[in-house]
Write an enzyme that holds these catalytic residues in place. Structure first.
Site, PDB file in Angstrom:
ATOM      1  CG  ASP A  79      -2.818  -0.038 -14.475  1.00 42.38           C
ATOM      2  OD1 ASP A  79      -3.754   0.126 -13.599  1.00 42.38           O
ATOM      3  OD2 ASP A  79      -1.768   0.087 -14.281  1.00 42.38           O
ATOM      4  CD  GLU A 174      -2.454   0.323  -8.076  1.00 38.33           C
ATOM      5  OE1 GLU A 174      -2.370   0.319  -6.861  1.00 38.33           O
ATOM      6  OE2 GLU A 174      -1.896  -0.543  -8.838  1.00 38.33           O
TER       7      GLU A 174
END
Length: 408
Positions: A79, A174
């Site tokens: 991400d 994350e």
């Protein structure tokens, strides 16, 4: 595939995570990159490949030695940060950088000036990739993914390179603190691991912030401004008062190295209600308590003055992994040895943030952090150093080589 092309392919995927979402992954679009990586793993000879329902991708590169040794893991996250636009990215590639000012966006007057962006002073003749000034780049952490997968391709194309089992994982979310929320350490199968999610590639990081977030709700009293004297309590004004009471200098723009901070990253509301979102970071637990107590005292003062107008909810996000990693010095030592082997001078630097590895370390899997050659994360001034990324691939191979004492 060249690491440059691999990286450019990865950043073409919009994988921005969403802190407000309660789903896992927080955005479905992260699964597009996860599925792409799963297919790439199949092509490169990984075994036990899985993309699970939470978007985590697991895979194993089988060892080819007659001896049993450490199973090393490598982890990066898919991400990108919600702090800046992460779609329609238009990277700009600069080959053989000449040391001059880099214009990112002429219309906006956005530049990377070596006088202020001092890492550029050491990047003459390197190949760089920048944004076009409208989005982030996504080097955090698609540079890490590109490094790991380029290492995997090297092993696939050089079957005589001896190594023990290697396990790889790519995680979602994350950037919103949920990267390993559903991570299965037993399923992963590593003896220890490294997140490839840092900055300069000569750094190994095994100290990170202790982290909290704070949600502050202020309740005001709204009256017509023409008849508000002695009645109105403006929640927005109290929000400004509250933030001012926290002090001026313990903020990100005034701190570095081991210094902690209180960071107001979002404020919204009206006269009746105001919401402030903070993150609080500090390497030392006792100093963290000082910062948390300061916020509580500010709230107590406003409540005493205006009458129960403010409420704070603290949430612990992650802890400093230093206490765990210090029990496994060999995990750090072998990185330092490998860095020397590939011509780098190793240095240990504190992470002014957190990684998936911090949470994994506290759960029992020692996981310090390695660099990627990425800089200025989470914004339009982000760039990555392709030359450093290539050296990072060499570093991972050297770690594997030294683990088997194989000359390649």
């Amino acid at each position: 595939m060249k690491i440059e092309n691999r990286f450019l392919k990865y950043v073409s995927f919009d994988t921005q995570s969403n802190e407000a979402s309660t789903q896992s992954p927080s955005t479905a679009k992260q699964l597009n990159l996860a599925d792409f990586l799963k297919e790439e793993m199949q092509i490169l000879g990984f075994k036990d490949i899985e993309r699970n329902e939470y978007g985590i991708v697991y895979g194993r590169i089988p060892g080819n030695t007659d001896t049993k040794g450490d199973v090393i893991g490598f982890i990066s996250h898919m991400d990108t940060s919600p702090d800046a636009p992460g779609h329609d990215i238009h990277p700009q590639v600069i080959h053989d950088y000449d040391g001059s000012i880099i214009t990112i966006n002429k219309e906006k007057g956005m530049v990377l000036d070596p006088e202020f962006e001092t890492p550029l002073l050491n990047k003459v003749h390197h190949d760089l990739i920048t944004t076009d000034g409208n989005t982030l780049l996504g080097a955090d952490d698609k540079a890490g993914i590109a490094i790991i997968m380029t290492m995997a391709e090297y092993l696939y194309r050089h079957p005589k390179f001896k190594h023990h089992d290697i396990v790889v994982a790519f995680t979602p979310d994350e950037e919103v603190g949920r990267g390993v929320e559903h991570f299965d350490i037993d399923r992963f199968g590593a003896d220890y691991a490294y997140t490839v999610d840092g900055g300069p590639i000569d750094e190994i990081a095994y100290e990170n912030f202790n982290a909290y977030k704070a949600e502050v709700i202020i309740t005001g009293k709204s009256y017509h401004p023409g008849a508000a004297k002695g009645k109105m309590v403006n929640a927005i004004t109290l929000g400004r008062y509250f933030d001012a009471l926290l002090g001026e200098h313990d903020r990100p723009e005034y701190t570095s190295d081991y210094e902690g901070f209180i960071h107001l990253h979002n404020m919204s509301g009206d006269v009746s209600s105001c919401h402030l979102s903070y993150i609080i970071r500090e390497h030392d637990e006792e100093k963290m308590e000082v910062l948390l107590n300061r916020m509580n005292r500010a709230a107590e003062y406003l409540n005493e003055t205006y009458g129960d107008v403010i409420e704070i909810t603290f949430t612990k996000q992650y802890e400093n992994m230093k206490s765990v990693i210090e029990q496994y010095p060999e995990v750090v030592d072998q990185v330092s040895e490998a860095m020397l082997d590939v011509g780098l001078t190793p240095k240990a630097s504190p992470i002014r943030g957190g990684t998936d590895g911090a949470i994994l370390s506290l759960k029992g899997l020692p996981t310090p952090n390695l660099g990627t050659g990425g800089y200025n994360y989470h914004g339009p001034y982000e760039y990555c150093d392709l030359t450093e990324m290539k050296k990072a691939v060499e570093l991972l191979l050297a770690i594997l080589r030294n683990n088997t004492r194989n000359i390649y």
